[in-house]
Scaffold this motif. Structure first.
Motif, PDB file in Angstrom:
ATOM      1  N   LEU A 127      -5.420  -5.148   1.814  1.00 22.25           N
ATOM      2  CA  LEU A 127      -6.634  -5.449   2.577  1.00 22.25           C
ATOM      3  C   LEU A 127      -7.399  -4.173   2.921  1.00 22.25           C
ATOM      4  O   LEU A 127      -8.616  -4.108   2.760  1.00 22.25           O
ATOM      5  CB  LEU A 127      -6.262  -6.204   3.853  1.00 22.25           C
ATOM      6  CG  LEU A 127      -7.403  -6.678   4.738  1.00 22.25           C
ATOM      7  CD1 LEU A 127      -8.273  -7.688   3.999  1.00 22.25           C
ATOM      8  CD2 LEU A 127      -6.850  -7.288   6.011  1.00 22.25           C
ATOM      9  N   TYR A 128      -6.683  -3.149   3.351  1.00 20.49           N
ATOM     10  CA  TYR A 128      -7.317  -1.876   3.695  1.00 20.49           C
ATOM     11  C   TYR A 128      -8.050  -1.276   2.496  1.00 20.49           C
ATOM     12  O   TYR A 128      -9.213  -0.877   2.603  1.00 20.49           O
ATOM     13  CB  TYR A 128      -6.271  -0.893   4.226  1.00 20.49           C
ATOM     14  CG  TYR A 128      -6.799   0.509   4.348  1.00 20.49           C
ATOM     15  CD1 TYR A 128      -7.712   0.837   5.348  1.00 20.49           C
ATOM     16  CD2 TYR A 128      -6.408   1.499   3.459  1.00 20.49           C
ATOM     17  CE1 TYR A 128      -8.213   2.126   5.449  1.00 20.49           C
ATOM     18  CE2 TYR A 128      -6.900   2.785   3.555  1.00 20.49           C
ATOM     19  CZ  TYR A 128      -7.805   3.093   4.548  1.00 20.49           C
ATOM     20  OH  TYR A 128      -8.309   4.367   4.646  1.00 20.49           O
ATOM     21  N   GLN A 129      -7.359  -1.214   1.354  1.00 22.53           N
ATOM     22  CA  GLN A 129      -7.968  -0.614   0.171  1.00 22.53           C
ATOM     23  C   GLN A 129      -9.212  -1.393  -0.270  1.00 22.53           C
ATOM     24  O   GLN A 129     -10.236  -0.799  -0.604  1.00 22.53           O
ATOM     25  CB  GLN A 129      -6.951  -0.532  -0.972  1.00 22.53           C
ATOM     26  CG  GLN A 129      -5.814   0.435  -0.712  1.00 22.53           C
ATOM     27  CD  GLN A 129      -6.273   1.871  -0.539  1.00 22.53           C
ATOM     28  OE1 GLN A 129      -7.244   2.312  -1.148  1.00 22.53           O
ATOM     29  NE2 GLN A 129      -5.572   2.614   0.287  1.00 22.53           N
ATOM     30  N   LEU A 130      -9.122  -2.710  -0.276  1.00 26.36           N
ATOM     31  CA  LEU A 130     -10.254  -3.527  -0.701  1.00 26.36           C
ATOM     32  C   LEU A 130     -11.422  -3.426   0.270  1.00 26.36           C
ATOM     33  O   LEU A 130     -12.573  -3.213  -0.142  1.00 26.36           O
ATOM     34  CB  LEU A 130      -9.820  -4.988  -0.849  1.00 26.36           C
ATOM     35  CG  LEU A 130     -10.916  -5.962  -1.268  1.00 26.36           C
ATOM     36  CD1 LEU A 130     -11.536  -5.557  -2.598  1.00 26.36           C
ATOM     37  CD2 LEU A 130     -10.361  -7.364  -1.339  1.00 26.36           C
ATOM     38  N   LEU A 131     -11.149  -3.555   1.563  1.00 26.55           N
ATOM     39  CA  LEU A 131     -12.238  -3.493   2.545  1.00 26.55           C
ATOM     40  C   LEU A 131     -12.855  -2.103   2.636  1.00 26.55           C
ATOM     41  O   LEU A 131     -14.057  -1.970   2.885  1.00 26.55           O
ATOM     42  CB  LEU A 131     -11.749  -3.956   3.917  1.00 26.55           C
ATOM     43  CG  LEU A 131     -11.417  -5.438   4.029  1.00 26.55           C
ATOM     44  CD1 LEU A 131     -10.933  -5.766   5.434  1.00 26.55           C
ATOM     45  CD2 LEU A 131     -12.609  -6.307   3.651  1.00 26.55           C
ATOM     46  N   LYS A 132     -12.057  -1.079   2.414  1.00 27.06           N
ATOM     47  CA  LYS A 132     -12.583   0.286   2.403  1.00 27.06           C
ATOM     48  C   LYS A 132     -13.596   0.450   1.274  1.00 27.06           C
ATOM     49  O   LYS A 132     -14.696   0.970   1.475  1.00 27.06           O
ATOM     50  CB  LYS A 132     -11.417   1.267   2.242  1.00 27.06           C
ATOM     51  CG  LYS A 132     -11.797   2.720   2.263  1.00 27.06           C
ATOM     52  CD  LYS A 132     -10.514   3.535   2.214  1.00 27.06           C
ATOM     53  CE  LYS A 132     -10.669   4.715   1.305  1.00 27.06           C
ATOM     54  NZ  LYS A 132      -9.458   5.535   1.229  1.00 27.06           N
ATOM     55  N   ARG A 133     -13.243  -0.026   0.063  1.00 26.94           N
ATOM     56  CA  ARG A 133     -14.170   0.057  -1.073  1.00 26.94           C
ATOM     57  C   ARG A 133     -15.394  -0.819  -0.857  1.00 26.94           C
ATOM     58  O   ARG A 133     -16.525  -0.410  -1.160  1.00 26.94           O
ATOM     59  CB  ARG A 133     -13.444  -0.355  -2.354  1.00 26.94           C
ATOM     60  CG  ARG A 133     -12.479   0.682  -2.845  1.00 26.94           C
ATOM     61  CD  ARG A 133     -11.776   0.352  -4.167  1.00 26.94           C
ATOM     62  NE  ARG A 133     -12.454  -0.591  -5.013  1.00 26.94           N
ATOM     63  CZ  ARG A 133     -11.888  -1.717  -5.492  1.00 26.94           C
ATOM     64  NH1 ARG A 133     -10.649  -2.017  -5.185  1.00 26.94           N
ATOM     65  NH2 ARG A 133     -12.566  -2.516  -6.286  1.00 26.94           N
ATOM     66  N   LEU A 134     -15.182  -2.024  -0.346  1.00 28.23           N
ATOM     67  CA  LEU A 134     -16.292  -2.935  -0.096  1.00 28.23           C
ATOM     68  C   LEU A 134     -17.263  -2.353   0.925  1.00 28.23           C
ATOM     69  O   LEU A 134     -18.479  -2.357   0.711  1.00 28.23           O
ATOM     70  CB  LEU A 134     -15.767  -4.292   0.388  1.00 28.23           C
ATOM     71  CG  LEU A 134     -16.825  -5.317   0.784  1.00 28.23           C
ATOM     72  CD1 LEU A 134     -17.697  -5.699  -0.407  1.00 28.23           C
ATOM     73  CD2 LEU A 134     -16.161  -6.547   1.394  1.00 28.23           C
ATOM     74  N   SER A 135     -16.739  -1.826   2.015  1.00 23.37           N
ATOM     75  CA  SER A 135     -17.594  -1.236   3.047  1.00 23.37           C
ATOM     76  C   SER A 135     -18.377  -0.047   2.520  1.00 23.37           C
ATOM     77  O   SER A 135     -19.571   0.101   2.805  1.00 23.37           O
ATOM     78  CB  SER A 135     -16.748  -0.800   4.249  1.00 23.37           C
ATOM     79  OG  SER A 135     -16.146  -1.911   4.846  1.00 23.37           O
ATOM     80  N   ALA A 136     -17.719   0.802   1.744  1.00 24.07           N
ATOM     81  CA  ALA A 136     -18.401   1.962   1.167  1.00 24.07           C
ATOM     82  C   ALA A 136     -19.526   1.514   0.243  1.00 24.07           C
ATOM     83  O   ALA A 136     -20.628   2.080   0.274  1.00 24.07           O
ATOM     84  CB  ALA A 136     -17.407   2.848   0.425  1.00 24.07           C
ATOM     85  N   ALA A 137     -19.259   0.492  -0.564  1.00 25.61           N
ATOM     86  CA  ALA A 137     -20.299  -0.009  -1.472  1.00 25.61           C
ATOM     87  C   ALA A 137     -21.460  -0.619  -0.695  1.00 25.61           C
ATOM     88  O   ALA A 137     -22.629  -0.421  -1.050  1.00 25.61           O
ATOM     89  CB  ALA A 137     -19.702  -1.043  -2.432  1.00 25.61           C
ATOM     90  N   GLN A 138     -21.162  -1.344   0.358  1.00 25.46           N
ATOM     91  CA  GLN A 138     -22.227  -1.938   1.182  1.00 25.46           C
ATOM     92  C   GLN A 138     -23.064  -0.864   1.857  1.00 25.46           C
ATOM     93  O   GLN A 138     -24.292  -0.983   1.933  1.00 25.46           O
ATOM     94  CB  GLN A 138     -21.624  -2.886   2.221  1.00 25.46           C
ATOM     95  CG  GLN A 138     -21.068  -4.150   1.615  1.00 25.46           C
ATOM     96  CD  GLN A 138     -20.309  -4.991   2.622  1.00 25.46           C
ATOM     97  OE1 GLN A 138     -19.707  -4.482   3.560  1.00 25.46           O
ATOM     98  NE2 GLN A 138     -20.334  -6.299   2.414  1.00 25.46           N
ATOM     99  N   ILE A 139     -22.419   0.186   2.332  1.00 30.45           N
ATOM    100  CA  ILE A 139     -23.145   1.290   2.967  1.00 30.45           C
ATOM    101  C   ILE A 139     -24.026   2.002   1.950  1.00 30.45           C
ATOM    102  O   ILE A 139     -25.198   2.285   2.216  1.00 30.45           O
ATOM    103  CB  ILE A 139     -22.160   2.261   3.654  1.00 30.45           C
ATOM    104  CG1 ILE A 139     -21.528   1.584   4.878  1.00 30.45           C
ATOM    105  CG2 ILE A 139     -22.858   3.568   4.040  1.00 30.45           C
ATOM    106  CD1 ILE A 139     -20.336   2.331   5.444  1.00 30.45           C
ATOM    107  N   ARG A 140     -23.480   2.277   0.760  1.00 29.14           N
ATOM    108  CA  ARG A 140     -24.280   2.914  -0.295  1.00 29.14           C
ATOM    109  C   ARG A 140     -25.484   2.049  -0.647  1.00 29.14           C
ATOM    110  O   ARG A 140     -26.604   2.548  -0.804  1.00 29.14           O
ATOM    111  CB  ARG A 140     -23.433   3.172  -1.544  1.00 29.14           C
ATOM    112  CG  ARG A 140     -22.586   4.413  -1.482  1.00 29.14           C
ATOM    113  CD  ARG A 140     -22.023   4.797  -2.840  1.00 29.14           C
ATOM    114  NE  ARG A 140     -21.327   3.714  -3.509  1.00 29.14           N
ATOM    115  CZ  ARG A 140     -20.044   3.382  -3.313  1.00 29.14           C
ATOM    116  NH1 ARG A 140     -19.322   4.077  -2.476  1.00 29.14           N
ATOM    117  NH2 ARG A 140     -19.498   2.378  -3.971  1.00 29.14           N
ATOM    118  N   HIS A 141     -25.269   0.755  -0.763  1.00 28.69           N
ATOM    119  CA  HIS A 141     -26.354  -0.167  -1.082  1.00 28.69           C
ATOM    120  C   HIS A 141     -27.418  -0.137   0.013  1.00 28.69           C
ATOM    121  O   HIS A 141     -28.618  -0.083  -0.281  1.00 28.69           O
ATOM    122  CB  HIS A 141     -25.815  -1.583  -1.256  1.00 28.69           C
ATOM    123  CG  HIS A 141     -26.883  -2.599  -1.479  1.00 28.69           C
ATOM    124  ND1 HIS A 141     -27.595  -2.680  -2.660  1.00 28.69           N
ATOM    125  CD2 HIS A 141     -27.367  -3.571  -0.667  1.00 28.69           C
ATOM    126  CE1 HIS A 141     -28.482  -3.664  -2.558  1.00 28.69           C
ATOM    127  NE2 HIS A 141     -28.356  -4.217  -1.357  1.00 28.69           N
TER     128      HIS A 141
END
Length: 73
Positions: free
Chosen positions: A51-65
């Motif tokens: 969960l941590y690894q997935l949400l970390k990547r998802l959050s980073a992608a959302q922030i970049r977007h």
């Protein structure tokens, strides 16, 4: 079980109780804690890491977007 281990478990139980009673904590986190109560600790550790690894990547992608979008305006 050692006294140290018992003490650590008691501290964790107190923290979980505080989170479950706190209105400022998200419902999904509370549900996860309740669901984890009956699970194997190794499974919990593995699930938390996934969960941590997935949400970390998802959050980073959302922030970049969001940052890319804001520079276009």
């Amino acid at each position: 079980m050692t006294d140290e281990a018992k003490s650590e478990l008691e501290k964790c139980d107190q923290q979980i109780k505080w989170i479950l009673c706190n209105d400022g904590i998200s419902a999904w986190l509370k549900a996860a804690l309740r669901g984890a109560a009956d699970c194997d600790p190794v499974s919990i550790t593995n699930d938390v890491e996934i969960l941590y690894q997935l949400l970390k990547r998802l959050s980073a992608a959302q922030i970049r977007h969001a940052l890319d979008w804001s520079t276009e305006c």
